[in-house]
Structure formats: structure tokens, C-alpha cells
Design a protein around this motif. Structure first.
Motif, mmCIF file in Angstrom:
data_model
loop_
_atom_site.group_PDB
_atom_site.id
_atom_site.type_symbol
_atom_site.label_atom_id
_atom_site.label_comp_id
_atom_site.label_asym_id
_atom_site.label_seq_id
_atom_site.Cartn_x
_atom_site.Cartn_y
_atom_site.Cartn_z
ATOM 1 N N ASP A 190 -3.885 10.857 11.689
ATOM 2 C CA ASP A 190 -3.006 10.110 11.612
ATOM 3 C C ASP A 190 -2.802 9.225 9.792
ATOM 4 O O ASP A 190 -1.935 10.706 9.330
ATOM 5 C CB ASP A 190 -4.712 8.559 11.989
ATOM 6 N N LYS A 218 -9.092 4.527 23.004
ATOM 7 C CA LYS A 218 -7.884 5.682 23.026
ATOM 8 C C LYS A 218 -6.959 4.891 24.099
ATOM 9 O O LYS A 218 -5.263 5.725 23.805
ATOM 10 C CB LYS A 218 -8.333 6.917 23.097
ATOM 11 N N ASN A 275 -10.924 2.700 14.801
ATOM 12 C CA ASN A 275 -10.470 3.750 14.764
ATOM 13 C C ASN A 275 -8.930 4.240 14.735
ATOM 14 O O ASN A 275 -8.175 3.047 16.138
ATOM 15 C CB ASN A 275 -10.975 4.616 16.311
ATOM 16 N N ASP A 276 -8.482 4.714 14.303
ATOM 17 C CA ASP A 276 -6.772 5.087 14.059
ATOM 18 C C ASP A 276 -6.400 3.852 13.621
ATOM 19 O O ASP A 276 -5.366 4.059 12.881
ATOM 20 C CB ASP A 276 -6.203 5.529 15.200
ATOM 21 N N GLY A 303 -8.257 9.763 12.179
ATOM 22 C CA GLY A 303 -8.115 11.683 12.343
ATOM 23 C C GLY A 303 -7.187 12.168 10.979
ATOM 24 O O GLY A 303 -6.405 11.766 10.730
HETATM 25 MG MG MG Z 1 -7.701 9.394 15.195
#
Ligand code: MG
Ligand code: 3NM
Length: 523
Positions: free
Chosen positions: A91, A43, A71-72, A88
Motif C-alpha cells: 500500500d 477486499k 484497511n488500505d 500493507g
Molecule cells: Mg493491504
């Protein structure tokens, strides 16, 4: 790469690494312990650093033939040739991601509610990550915690699709069986895996942490209650009552310790009844002793009758400890329909721990299940209050993943497959306080004995022993003892009934139950 094994899904958390541990070494040990999918979650990293970490992680995952997702960041996934991405709700869409990734890329979506799941199905996601199932320190949550009970409704939507599902958020080896047990749809769709961050990422021994999760996950099986199977030529009802007679003897042999958190009106009576049946009561409520007591008890009763806000802490601690120690929990949501406080408390408690048996009258179970069919007070007159009590208890048992006891002039009990109707009892039970509460204590006593004497060979079941039988035994014993006591010449009213009732519980013979039981089975 063939079909993906989602069972032990590691989401990385570099910031949680124990001091002195190297990230890549830690990842490799996690894979050795049985992690089956890895999602690289960064993140705070800049793009170049994210790519550098993802590329190094991929080399290790490849070595273990474990798929790695990003992720993402679809761009990072493309850059390192990852197997796919996890998106998510904020996203890019599955469609947009799909257009930039190789055709066979895996795309997963975070889902917090049924609308998210419907969207994911429409978008043909490969899997959904349902969360947060429990509270977590690892991520600042923007949505309410779902609880295992909420997961079931989402899984039901996935029936008939090829979309896989994992749950995430606060999943630990200590709550894994309870999570898996609770997160099953009424159609018996279970989770395909569990996603964890801290349980593995913060562990000084990631291999052992992954092994433990993996072992528990593999052992889990949805317990499909078998239909009642009596030996050739023996009517099912007769067979059940015979089993009840056996369990009555077992209670007196094993003398189960029954921890009861109950209301102040009935505590003495409940303790006396437990003793009369052959169990040992302990009526403790202090939060600090809940975990210790759970280790030595054979069952837990949670009765909210006179609870205050501070009582919830003891109940949730005791319930969670009971789940972790895999002893039966009997939940009695007394008067749940009466006030907003009770309704809210019951919802919270049902989400915190998995009950083995939920017991209530028509008004209570209607309130608990949000049914408008029976009002909280109008439960005395017609039948059990529900037009189709058999269907109602069966459906509620399936939904709550436990045995449900609906009390009334006729008592209905279901394990989600079979239903029995029991027609014993006496109206004088309604003239003493707490006859329903006493029944809860009795159910806990018989379920505790059933659990204690079971062989415990199956490691994948949350609670051993036949909880259905325990509940049937308790209802039959209590109602038949009441019938016998009420007919005694020395019983002139409720005052003399109560001690006579306790005496009859004490002296009741298994053969009395066998000759007097009025039971009907709906297979
Ligand atoms: Mg996300
Ligand atoms: N996503 P732990 S909860 C990354 O609800 C993440 O979508 C969540 O960490 C969601 O296993 C979560 O340490 C953190 O509780 C899970």
C-alpha cells in the motif's frame, strides 16, 4: 482518545459471518465481548459500499469508545473520519498516508520480517501487525508463516521505541497462551495485542469468543524466572538439591503419565527408566491418538532419534495438544546437526509447539541454534564444547523461552536467568545406547510431576510447575544412579551396567542425591 488498547484487535471479515447473522449486530456483540480495536477490512467492496459499511461500523465503535481503523484505503478513512489506517507492504507509505490524514491519526503497518519492522520504525508507524504468525485460511499468504519464535526477534527491534505490536494470522483461543508465551523477545518485550479475523468474525457467538480471548490475554504474564531464593543461611546449591529430594518423592506419589514419542532404539529402555523413577510411560505414535493421550498425560517427550517424515505429524499434533492442555513438552533433537532433514524438521517442530525443556549435547544445541562453534560430531573431548557454556545455555533458554539442558562431561541447565553446572556422572553412560534419550524421558517424568502437583492458580502461564527444577532433578538422579551402578562389584561392563543402572534408579534415595550431588550455581 487516549492511549490505545491493542489487546484484542478485531479485523472484520464479512464473508465469514455465520448464516443468519447481521454484520452490524455481530460487530456490536464482539465489542460487548471486549474487542479493543477494530479494523474494517473490505477486499471486494466498491468504494461507496466500503464507505457505507465503515460509517455504520464507526457509529457502533464510537458507542463503545473503541478506535476504528481502515484497511488500505486512506480515502475511506478520511471519508468516515476513522481513527487511522492499516497499511500493507504494497500500500502507500506511512509518510504518504500521514500527509493526508489528521495529525493524530493511527497508522499501522503489516510486517512479515525484520526489514519490514526496521522500515516501520524509520517511518514512525504507530504500531506493527506482525504476521502471519500461524497458517490461516482467511487470507492467501504471500510470505512464509513466521511462528511465535520469529516474532521475538522483531519485537526486540521495537525496544526503546513507542511503537506497539500485535500479531496476526491463525490466532485462536486454543493457541493464544502458547502464542503469547513464544512471542517474547530475549529482552522480555511482549506483544501488545493479538489481531484475529475468523476466531471472532466466523463465530456464532462473537461476544463469548471475544471474552475468551480477552480473558486469556489479560491473564498472560511473561514468566520471569525468579532468581533462586534460598531461606536465610541456606546455601543456594543446598537448597536446590533439597528441592530435588522433595520432587523425587512427589514423582512416586503422583505417578505421572508420560507420553513419549521416541526412537525405536531406546523405547524399551526409556519406558523402563520412567517406571523405575516412579512414573508411567505410554509410548504411542499414531497421529489419531495424540489428542486423546494429551488429555490424560502429565508430560510429553518428543525425541526425533529415528524419525521418518510421517513421524512429524504425530509430533506436531502431540506438541500442539500438549500446549493447549498446558502440560510440559520435553524436546530432544537427537542428531539434529547430522542431516538436512533433521535440521529442517527440528526448525519446523520448534515453530509448531512451545517446548518446556530442550535437551541436547553440544553438537545438537549448536546445530539447533545455528552456532558454528561446535561441529555436530566433535563433542566428546574438551569440556562441553562451548567456550562459554554458561552464557550459551542462558542465551538459548532466553531465545527459545524454555529451560535448556546442555549435556556433556559437565551438564549445564538454564531457565534463562540462572544456570547450574552439574558434575555427576560416569563415562560408562557413554558406552550404552540411549543414555541421553533416557535422560530426556527422566526430564519429562520429573517435569510432569512438577506440573501435576502445582497449584495451577496462575492462569496466565503456559505450563505450571518448576521446569528448571524438573530438569535439574532428572540430570542429578540419572547421573548419580549411574555413578553408583558403575561402582558395583557385579558390574563388569556396559552389559551388566544397564540393569544395574535401572535398579539404582529404582532404589535411589533422596538422601543419596543430597549427599552426592555436585552442583554449582551461576546466578
Ligand atoms: Mg493491504
Ligand atoms: N493479515 P485469521 S494474516 C488479514 O499476515 C490478515 O498480514 C495477515 O485471519 C498477515 O485470524 C490475516 O482468521 C488473516 O487467521 C488472519
Amino acid at each position: 482518545m487516549g492511549a490505545i488498547d491493542y489487546s484484542i484487535y478485531l479485523v472484520t471479515g464479512r464473508e465469514l459471518l455465520p448464516p443468519g447473522k447481521d454484520y452490524l449486530q455481530h460487530l456490536e456483540e464482539s465489542l460487548q465481548g471486549g474487542v479493543t480495536v477494530v479494523q474494517i477490512r473490505e477486499k471486494h467492496a466498491e468504494t461507496a459500499e466500503f464507505i457505507r459499511i465503515a460509517a455504520k461500523s464507526k457509529a457502533i465503535c464510537d458507542k463503545y469508545n473503541v478506535p476504528m481503523l481502515i484497511n488500505d484505503r486512506v480515502d475511506v478513512a478520511v471519508a468516515v473520519n476513522a481513527h487511522g489506517v492499516h497499511l500493507g507492504q504494497d500500500d502507500m507509505t506511512v509518510f504518504q498516508a500521514r500527509s493526508m490524514l489528521p495529525r493524530d491519526a493511527i497508522i499501522g503497518v503489516s510486517c512479515n520480517n525484520v526489514d519490514h519492522v526496521k522500515r516501520a520504525i524509520k517511518d514512525s508507524a504507530d504500531y506493527v501487525g506482525i504476521g502471519a504468525v500461524w497458517a490461516t485460511q482467511t487470507k492467501q499468504l504471500t510470505n512464509p508463516v513466521i511462528g511465535p519464535r520469529g516474532v521475538g526477534a522483531m519485537l526486540e527491534l521495537l525496544d526503546g521505541t513507542t511503537i506497539k505490536a500485535v500479531a496476526i494470522g491463525g490466532i485462536k483461543s486454543s493457541n493464544l497462551l502458547r502464542t503469547l508465551h513464544g512471542a517474547v523477545s530475549p529482552t522480555n518485550r511482549a506483544l501488545d495485542g493479538v489481531a484475529v479475523v475468523s476466531e471472532i468474525a466466523a463465530s456464532p457467538e462473537p461476544r463469548q469468543a471475544a471474552e475468551k480471548l480477552s480473558r486469556l490475554f489479560k491473564s498472560f504474564r511473561i514468566r520471569h524466572p525468579p532468581p533462586i531464593a534460598s531461606p536465610q543461611g541456606v546455601p543456594e546449591e543446598k537448597y536446590i538439591v533439597g528441592q530435588v529430594a522433595e520432587l523425587m518423592k512427589v514423582v512416586r506419589e503422583v505417578n505421572p503419565l508420560i507420553h513419549q514419542i521416541t526412537n525405536t532404539v531406546v523405547a524399551t529402555q526409556s519406558a523402563n527408566v520412567t517406571l523405575a523413577l516412579g512414573g508411567s510411560p505410554i509410548m504411542a505414535t499414531e497421529p489419531r491418538e495424540m489428542e486423546d493421550l494429551s488429555r490424560i498425560s502429565n508430560a510429553l517427550l518428543v525425541n526425533i532419534g529415528t524419525m521418518r517424515a510421517d513421524g512429524k505429524k504425530s509430533m506436531s499434533l502431540a506438541g500442539c495438544a500438549a500446549n493447549a492442555n498446558r502440560i510440559p513438552v520435553v524436546f530432544d533433537p537427537v542428531g539434529v546437526g547430522a542431516t538436512a532433514f533433521r535440521k529442517e524438521t527440528v526448525k519446523d517442530l520448534l515453530n509448531m509447539f512451545q517446548s518446556s525443556v530442550i535437551k541436547g549435547n553440544a553438537g545438537e544445541l549448536a546445530a539447533l541454534s545455528d552456532s558454528q562453534e561446535v561441529l555436530a560430531r566433535g563433542v566428546d573431548s574438551v569440556g562441553s564444547g562451548f567456550k562459554d557454556p554458561v552464557g550459551f545455555v542462558r542465551a538459548l533458554a532466553r531465545k527459545e523461552r524454555c529451560v535448556v539442558v546442555l549435556t556433556g562431561p559437565v551438564d549445564y541447565i538454564s531457565d534463562g536467568v540462572s544456570v547450574v553446572a552439574l558434575r555427576n556422572g560416569h563415562e560408562i553412560l557413554g558406552k550404552i545406547t540411549g543414555s541421553g534419550c533416557v535422560l530426556g524421558s527422566s526430564i519429562a517424568t520429573y517435569c510432569g510431576a512438577a506440573c501435576a502437583q502445582s497449584t495451577k492458580e496462575d492462569h496466565g502461564v503456559l505450563v505450571h510447575g518448576d521446569m528448571f527444577l524438573g530438569a535439574i532433578a532428572a540430570v542429578l538422579v540419572v547421573t548419580i544412579a549411574a555413578e553408583i551402578a558403575a561402582q558395583r562389584v557385579d558390574v563388569r561392563g556396559p552389559g551388566s551396567f544397564l540393569p544395574a543402572f535401572i535398579d539404582e534408579l529404582w532404589t535411589l534415595e533422596p538422601s543419596d542425591v543430597q549427599s552426592l550431588a555436585r552442583i554449582e550455581l551461576f546466578p
